[in-house]
Design an enzyme around this catalytic site. Structure first.
Site, PDB file in Angstrom:
ATOM      1  N   GLN A  92      -3.763 -30.176 -39.235  1.00  0.00           N
ATOM      2  CA  GLN A  92      -3.843 -29.295 -38.975  1.00  0.00           C
ATOM      3  C   GLN A  92      -2.583 -28.177 -39.971  1.00  0.00           C
ATOM      4  O   GLN A  92      -1.215 -28.977 -39.952  1.00  0.00           O
ATOM      5  CB  GLN A  92      -3.163 -29.633 -37.390  1.00  0.00           C
ATOM      6  CG  GLN A  92      -2.857 -27.321 -36.691  1.00  0.00           C
ATOM      7  CD  GLN A  92      -2.641 -27.970 -35.422  1.00  0.00           C
ATOM      8  OE1 GLN A  92      -1.903 -28.876 -34.609  1.00  0.00           O
ATOM      9  NE2 GLN A  92      -2.721 -26.886 -34.714  1.00  0.00           N
ATOM     10  N   HIS A  98      -6.131 -23.902 -32.284  1.00  0.00           N
ATOM     11  CA  HIS A  98      -7.630 -23.109 -32.118  1.00  0.00           C
ATOM     12  C   HIS A  98      -8.673 -24.175 -32.532  1.00  0.00           C
ATOM     13  O   HIS A  98      -8.192 -25.302 -32.769  1.00  0.00           O
ATOM     14  CB  HIS A  98      -7.381 -21.807 -33.752  1.00  0.00           C
ATOM     15  CG  HIS A  98      -7.768 -23.057 -34.786  1.00  0.00           C
ATOM     16  ND1 HIS A  98      -5.761 -23.570 -35.295  1.00  0.00           N
ATOM     17  CD2 HIS A  98      -7.751 -24.290 -36.075  1.00  0.00           C
ATOM     18  CE1 HIS A  98      -5.727 -24.203 -36.115  1.00  0.00           C
ATOM     19  NE2 HIS A  98      -7.183 -24.782 -36.670  1.00  0.00           N
TER      20      HIS A  98
HETATM   21  P1  AMP Z   1      -6.645 -26.028 -39.504  1.00  0.00           P
HETATM   22  O1  AMP Z   1      -6.779 -26.830 -39.992  1.00  0.00           O
HETATM   23  O2  AMP Z   1      -7.900 -26.802 -38.702  1.00  0.00           O
HETATM   24  O3  AMP Z   1      -5.027 -25.737 -39.467  1.00  0.00           O
HETATM   25  O4  AMP Z   1      -7.163 -25.069 -39.974  1.00  0.00           O
HETATM   26  C1  AMP Z   1      -6.715 -23.540 -40.260  1.00  0.00           C
HETATM   27  C2  AMP Z   1      -8.128 -22.788 -40.541  1.00  0.00           C
HETATM   28  O5  AMP Z   1      -7.889 -21.534 -40.623  1.00  0.00           O
HETATM   29  C3  AMP Z   1      -8.113 -23.109 -42.426  1.00  0.00           C
HETATM   30  O6  AMP Z   1     -10.187 -23.011 -42.168  1.00  0.00           O
HETATM   31  C4  AMP Z   1      -8.953 -21.584 -43.122  1.00  0.00           C
HETATM   32  O7  AMP Z   1      -9.026 -21.430 -43.419  1.00  0.00           O
HETATM   33  C5  AMP Z   1      -8.284 -20.113 -42.075  1.00  0.00           C
HETATM   34  N1  AMP Z   1      -6.970 -19.425 -42.048  1.00  0.00           N
HETATM   35  C6  AMP Z   1      -6.323 -19.589 -42.314  1.00  0.00           C
HETATM   36  N2  AMP Z   1      -5.777 -17.882 -42.319  1.00  0.00           N
HETATM   37  C7  AMP Z   1      -6.796 -17.246 -42.055  1.00  0.00           C
HETATM   38  C8  AMP Z   1      -7.203 -15.639 -42.385  1.00  0.00           C
HETATM   39  N3  AMP Z   1      -5.611 -14.657 -42.050  1.00  0.00           N
HETATM   40  N4  AMP Z   1      -7.927 -15.467 -41.802  1.00  0.00           N
HETATM   41  C9  AMP Z   1      -8.972 -16.262 -40.941  1.00  0.00           C
HETATM   42  N5  AMP Z   1      -8.995 -17.422 -41.371  1.00  0.00           N
HETATM   43  C10 AMP Z   1      -7.827 -18.200 -41.364  1.00  0.00           C
END
Ligand code: AMP
Ligand code: ZN
Length: 115
Positions: A92, A98
């Site tokens: 994460q 999310h």
């Molecule tokens: P995780 O590794 O499950 O914490 O995933 C976080 C996700 O958030 C990743 O797939 C990123 O590409 C996405 N992410 C980070 N910043 C943003 C943003 N400002 N808008 C949309 N997606 C984002």
């Protein structure tokens, strides 16, 4: 939560391509999509992860929203994968709960441990 990028999106302080929104949750396109369809669904209130004392009705609504998003993105019939990365071993990176909704093409069969 200060310095939380997803709180900033939920409050409209950072722009995002919104797919669905109601009073409790917001769904938006992942900025770095891993599949043709890659949407993130978050509760508007800040919870760090699924074990962060999230009220069960909200958890239910969060997952009910998965089906709504799948319909809106046109992947409900062919299918999709949902992922909730949790904590360090779960990789994460954004510490605001999310749900990833991934689809639009055949997913890899399975994921294994890191090399
Ligand atoms: P995780 O590794 O499950 O914490 O995933 C976080 C996700 O958030 C990743 O797939 C990123 O590409 C996405 N992410 C980070 N910043 C943003 C943003 N400002 N808008 C949309 N997606 C984002
Ligand atoms: Zn947050």
């Amino acid at each position: 939560m200060p310095d939380c990028i997803f709180c900033a999106i939920a409050q409209g302080e950072i722009s995002a391509r919104i797919v669905y929104e109601d009073d409790q949750v917001i769904a938006f396109e992942d900025a770095n999509p891993q599949m043709p369809v890659h949407v993130l669904i978050i509760p508007k209130h800040h919870y760090s992860h699924i074990g962060d004392e999230v009220p069960e009705p909200l958890l239910g609504h969060l997952f009910a929203t998965v089906a709504t998003v799948a319909r809106l993105k046109g992947v409900d019939e062919k299918g999709y994968r949902i992922i909730v990365n949790t904590g360090d071993d779960g990789r994460q990176t954004v510490h605001h709960l999310h749900v990833h909704v991934l689809g639009g093409a055949l997913m890899p069969i399975r994921m294994g441990p890191a090399d």
